[in-house]
Design an enzyme around this catalytic site. Structure first.
Site, short mmCIF file in Angstrom:
data_model
loop_
_atom_site.label_atom_id
_atom_site.label_comp_id
_atom_site.label_asym_id
_atom_site.label_seq_id
_atom_site.Cartn_x
_atom_site.Cartn_y
_atom_site.Cartn_z
N HIS A 17 2.31 -15.92 -11.18
CA HIS A 17 3.18 -15.90 -10.00
C HIS A 17 2.89 -14.67 -9.13
CE1 HIS A 17 5.48 -18.99 -11.98
NE2 HIS A 17 5.79 -18.20 -12.97
N HIS B 85 4.18 -9.37 -3.41
CA HIS B 85 4.26 -10.71 -2.79
C HIS B 85 3.35 -10.69 -1.56
CE1 HIS B 85 7.79 -11.94 -5.20
NE2 HIS B 85 8.09 -10.67 -5.15
N HIS C 6 7.68 -4.73 -4.73
CA HIS C 6 9.00 -4.60 -5.36
C HIS C 6 8.90 -3.70 -6.59
CE1 HIS C 6 10.45 -8.66 -3.51
NE2 HIS C 6 10.54 -7.64 -2.66
N THR D 291 14.13 -12.72 -6.46
CA THR D 291 13.59 -13.67 -5.47
C THR D 291 12.78 -14.78 -6.14
OG1 THR D 291 11.58 -12.37 -5.10
CG2 THR D 291 13.48 -11.86 -3.71
N THR D 292 12.73 -14.76 -7.47
CA THR D 292 12.06 -15.82 -8.23
C THR D 292 13.04 -16.35 -9.28
OG1 THR D 292 11.24 -14.21 -9.86
CG2 THR D 292 9.78 -14.74 -8.01
#
Ligand SMILES: *[C@@H]1O[C@H](CO)[C@@H](O)[C@H](O)[C@H]1NC(C)=O
Ligand SMILES: *[C@@H]1O[C@H](CO)[C@@H](O)[C@H](O)[C@H]1NC(C)=O
Length: 340
Positions: free
Chosen positions: A85, A112, A136, A218-219
């Site tokens: 991811h 990201h 992050h 956020t995931t």
């Protein structure tokens, strides 16, 4: 109540550890389907958000973020890992964060990003504008909780720093500490030890200028347990470094028959609902800072003064001219009188 909470916590652990924990950014397990397997993703306090800077609330009591031990390297190495991811780097518990309501301990950082030739890639936006990437740095409230797994289910459990990354001409040596090792974790599941470095150098210089709000991971599982700090100032890496981030990794394992590049791993802004976004510094109603507003007001005042002065002199001139004409008429008429 307590029983219900325990049951809920148990259920979410089952989901996170169970076979239904698969998720991706696009496709049949993509963003719009997260909520089906991870109910919190449909919550009302989700992240990221589009920060409307003019609608933030200036809170002068917010302290600058104070990273401690980010540069004192107890470990010689950090572990870099491609989890399919994102690329994630583990952080030692000697790294802590002060200036938040509770002392926080660092756990990991990750990135990201978007894809080459497209503007977006960051998760948070400022006044509708996305950056090409976002860092992050994840911490948990170590004053109250024993570890990340325990803290992430609590409303006051996590604190994440969000750093917007833009691309320019100059390579950023701090980010190179991570980016030059991406080749070694190209495929999902791969890890490598990299030399430790001062993680503080990945942050922007102005740690006192930030936005703060209550949000979520956020995931998936999108747990609503994050106190967010999104810095106003962006950091800059080179365009070549950005390309390295966008083009090196795969979300699939080594030897996969259908290798998938790892890109566009960002979530769109979520509804703010009734949440408040605080700013640590005065942001004007239009997103201008105090300094900018003073400059604008001063400029307008000087402009008005100029126009006023011009009008004054023009009026004066007209008056003088009229008086002269009047005098001429008077003189000529008096002459006429004399002659008559
Ligand atoms: C986290 O802390 C809780 C409570 O002390 C403990 O039960 C659990 O085993 C810990 N988990 C990890 C992963 O260390
Ligand atoms: C976040 O939520 C907590 C608990 O409800 C509240 O005390 C705090 O003021 C909130 N923080 C922000 C920045 O809204």
């Amino acid at each position: 109540m307590l029983v219900a909470l325990l049951l809920l916590q148990g259920a979410s652990q089952v989901v996170a550890g169970g076979s239904r924990s698969r998720w991706t950014y696009a496709g049949p397990y993509g963003k719009e389907h997260w909520e089906a397997d991870f109910p919190d993703c449909g919550g009302t306090a989700q992240s990221p958000i589009d920060i409307q800077t003019g609608a933030t609330w200036h809170d002068p009591s917010l302290l600058p973020v104070l990273p401690l031990g980010y540069g004192s390297l107890w470990d010689d190495t950090f572990t870099l890992h491609n989890n399919g991811h994102t690329v994630k780097m583990s952080l030692p518990p000697t790294m802590t964060l002060q200036g938040l309501p509770w002392v926080c301990t660092a756990v990991q950082l990750h990135l990201h990003w978007g894809r080459q030739g497209q503007a977006g890639g960051s998760e948070h936006r400022l006044d509708g504008e996305a950056a090409p990437a976002e860092l992050h740095v994840v911490h948990y409230n170590s004053e109250t909780y024993a570890n990340l797994s325990q803290a992430q289910h609590q409303a006051d459990g996590l604190a994440v720093l969000g750093i917007l990354i833009e691309a320019g001409d100059t390579p950023n040596p701090a980010y190179d500490n991570i980016l030059r090792h991406l080749d070694s974790v190209q495929h999902a599941g791969q890890s490598i030890s990299i030399p430790a470095f001062d993680v503080g150098e990945l942050l922007p210089q102005r740690l006192g200028h930030f936005y703060r709000y209550n949000g979520s991971l956020t995931t998936p599982p999108c747990l609503q347990s994050v106190l967010w700090t999104v810095f106003h100032q962006r950091v800059r890496i080179s365009s070549a470094q950005l390309q390295q981030l966008q083009q090196t990794l795969f979300s699939t394992e080594l030897g996969s028959p259908h290798p998938q590049p790892l890109l566009d791993n960002f979530r769109e802004p979520q509804a703010l609902n009734d949440r408040l976004v605080l700013a640590s510094f005065p942001v004007g109603p239009t997103g201008y800072s105090t300094g900018e507003i003073i400059a604008i007001v001063f400029g307008v005042l000087v402009g008005c003064l100029g126009v006023g002065l011009a009008a004054h002199f023009v009026a004066k001139r007209i008056r003088t001219k009229r008086r002269r004409e009047h005098d001429v008429v008077f003189k000529s008429s008096s002459k006429r009188v004399t002659v008559g």
